[in-house]
Write a protein that holds these residues in place. Sequence first.
Motif, mmCIF file in Angstrom:
data_model
loop_
_atom_site.group_PDB
_atom_site.id
_atom_site.type_symbol
_atom_site.label_atom_id
_atom_site.label_comp_id
_atom_site.label_asym_id
_atom_site.label_seq_id
_atom_site.Cartn_x
_atom_site.Cartn_y
_atom_site.Cartn_z
ATOM 1 N N GLY A 269 24.281 13.649 54.926
ATOM 2 C CA GLY A 269 23.111 13.934 56.064
ATOM 3 C C GLY A 269 23.490 14.025 57.565
ATOM 4 O O GLY A 269 23.186 14.872 58.260
ATOM 5 N N ARG A 270 24.802 13.267 57.766
ATOM 6 C CA ARG A 270 25.492 13.481 59.182
ATOM 7 C C ARG A 270 25.717 14.704 59.542
ATOM 8 O O ARG A 270 25.634 15.171 60.538
ATOM 9 N N SER A 271 26.636 15.032 58.531
ATOM 10 C CA SER A 271 27.427 16.407 58.651
ATOM 11 C C SER A 271 26.395 17.557 58.900
ATOM 12 O O SER A 271 26.454 18.452 59.791
ATOM 13 N N ILE A 272 25.136 17.452 58.292
ATOM 14 C CA ILE A 272 24.205 18.508 58.171
ATOM 15 C C ILE A 272 23.504 18.337 59.527
ATOM 16 O O ILE A 272 23.295 19.516 60.091
ATOM 17 N N GLY A 273 23.218 17.198 59.918
ATOM 18 C CA GLY A 273 22.538 17.010 61.170
ATOM 19 C C GLY A 273 23.285 17.594 62.491
ATOM 20 O O GLY A 273 22.706 18.371 63.348
ATOM 21 N N LYS A 274 24.665 17.666 62.426
ATOM 22 C CA LYS A 274 25.419 17.863 63.409
ATOM 23 C C LYS A 274 25.525 19.530 63.562
ATOM 24 O O LYS A 274 25.412 20.216 64.540
ATOM 25 N N LYS A 275 25.614 20.088 62.196
ATOM 26 C CA LYS A 275 25.611 21.637 62.193
ATOM 27 C C LYS A 275 24.168 22.150 62.749
ATOM 28 O O LYS A 275 24.420 23.080 63.269
ATOM 29 N N VAL A 276 22.970 21.442 62.197
ATOM 30 C CA VAL A 276 21.635 21.959 62.734
ATOM 31 C C VAL A 276 21.646 21.895 64.260
ATOM 32 O O VAL A 276 20.780 23.016 64.677
ATOM 33 N N ALA A 277 21.957 20.585 64.791
ATOM 34 C CA ALA A 277 21.865 20.542 66.155
ATOM 35 C C ALA A 277 22.509 21.693 66.909
ATOM 36 O O ALA A 277 22.052 22.149 67.960
ATOM 37 N N ASP B 220 26.439 23.640 54.067
ATOM 38 C CA ASP B 220 26.013 24.853 54.797
ATOM 39 C C ASP B 220 24.620 25.282 54.355
ATOM 40 O O ASP B 220 23.885 25.588 55.089
ATOM 41 N N GLY B 221 24.585 25.291 52.928
ATOM 42 C CA GLY B 221 23.248 25.720 52.471
ATOM 43 C C GLY B 221 22.027 24.913 53.014
ATOM 44 O O GLY B 221 21.134 25.534 53.331
ATOM 45 N N ALA B 222 22.147 23.583 52.880
ATOM 46 C CA ALA B 222 21.174 22.822 53.597
ATOM 47 C C ALA B 222 21.011 22.965 55.006
ATOM 48 O O ALA B 222 19.824 23.018 55.579
ATOM 49 N N THR B 223 22.032 23.267 55.669
ATOM 50 C CA THR B 223 21.902 23.604 57.291
ATOM 51 C C THR B 223 21.029 24.839 57.371
ATOM 52 O O THR B 223 20.016 24.622 58.254
ATOM 53 N N SER B 224 21.342 25.983 56.671
ATOM 54 C CA SER B 224 20.491 26.832 56.731
ATOM 55 C C SER B 224 19.080 26.900 56.393
ATOM 56 O O SER B 224 17.998 27.134 57.031
ATOM 57 N N LEU B 225 18.730 25.887 55.367
ATOM 58 C CA LEU B 225 17.442 25.978 55.036
ATOM 59 C C LEU B 225 16.467 25.104 55.989
ATOM 60 O O LEU B 225 15.494 25.521 56.159
ATOM 61 N N ILE B 226 17.204 24.091 56.580
ATOM 62 C CA ILE B 226 16.529 23.359 57.684
ATOM 63 C C ILE B 226 16.313 24.419 59.007
ATOM 64 O O ILE B 226 15.223 24.502 59.503
ATOM 65 N N VAL B 227 17.069 25.037 59.444
ATOM 66 C CA VAL B 227 17.199 25.783 60.529
ATOM 67 C C VAL B 227 16.234 26.749 60.515
ATOM 68 O O VAL B 227 15.015 27.294 61.208
ATOM 69 N N GLU B 228 15.914 27.387 59.143
ATOM 70 C CA GLU B 228 14.985 28.742 58.903
ATOM 71 C C GLU B 228 13.821 28.123 58.743
ATOM 72 O O GLU B 228 12.749 28.450 59.191
ATOM 73 N N ALA B 229 13.545 26.852 58.138
ATOM 74 C CA ALA B 229 12.362 26.193 57.987
ATOM 75 C C ALA B 229 11.843 25.756 59.503
ATOM 76 O O ALA B 229 10.358 25.972 59.771
#
Length: 264
Positions: A88-96, A251-260
């Motif tokens: 979760g932390r790695s994903i959060g940083k990438k999304v931000a 990376d896939g989770a990051t992309s899903l959040i950004v697109e959503a």
Amino acid sequence: MTREIVFGVGLPLLLPLFMQLDGVLFFMPIADVLTAIASIVVIINTNKTLDQLIDMSETKNTHIESTTNEIPLTDYIITIGRFYGAGGRSIGKKVAKQLNIPYYDSKLLEKTAQNSGLSHKFLQSIDEKPIDSNMLYCSVGFMSNGYELIASQALKAQREIINGPCIIVGRSADQVLAGKHKIFRVFITSSKENRIKRIMKRDSLTKADAKKKISKVDKERSLYYNQRSEKRWGDAAGYDLCIDTDWFGIDGATSLIVEAVKKQ
């Protein structure tokens, strides 16, 4: 300890060598004076250290905000709940980074301490940990509802310092900020086997220690969240998007959040 052990024992043995029996009579006031001098030295050094820590904290917080000078690509606050070791932390940083918005996890405690006057150590002690009121009552003698009030003030202080779109990982943020901001709630999950492997590699732990740590942290996070919400931690019905990193990866989770979020 210095007064009672070092000076309290050492001086009565040492002074009579120079002052005869008068050394026994005068050791106590001499011990008090020496202890006062030692205390002043400790206080001065402690204040210098605290000033340095405050300056460092202010510098870090300025850095967090100054990295988001570009126009945010969303007006949502994205809250990320997660199983321990799910990424979760790695994903959060990438999304931000992709959405040009600030990222907060434990840094939120530093800003809260500065703006509220509450102790940073106190905020750390209750951060994502359930409140055991009975233990507190027995150990410190305070009324449990008084401690609950302080904890509520801490949550309120965290809520008040958020004034725009950002990423917040953990901290029961979707409940703390409910009703005040536009929130997009995400939960990150992963199989326990993969989480154990990730924690073993990241923290250099044995499989048994990693498994024990995962169980402990997940339990604390669950109790912490459930104490403050009518919803259940990790229950899909309480989130706008749930992602399994076993399937999508970081990376896939990051992309899903950004697109959503962009579609909202």
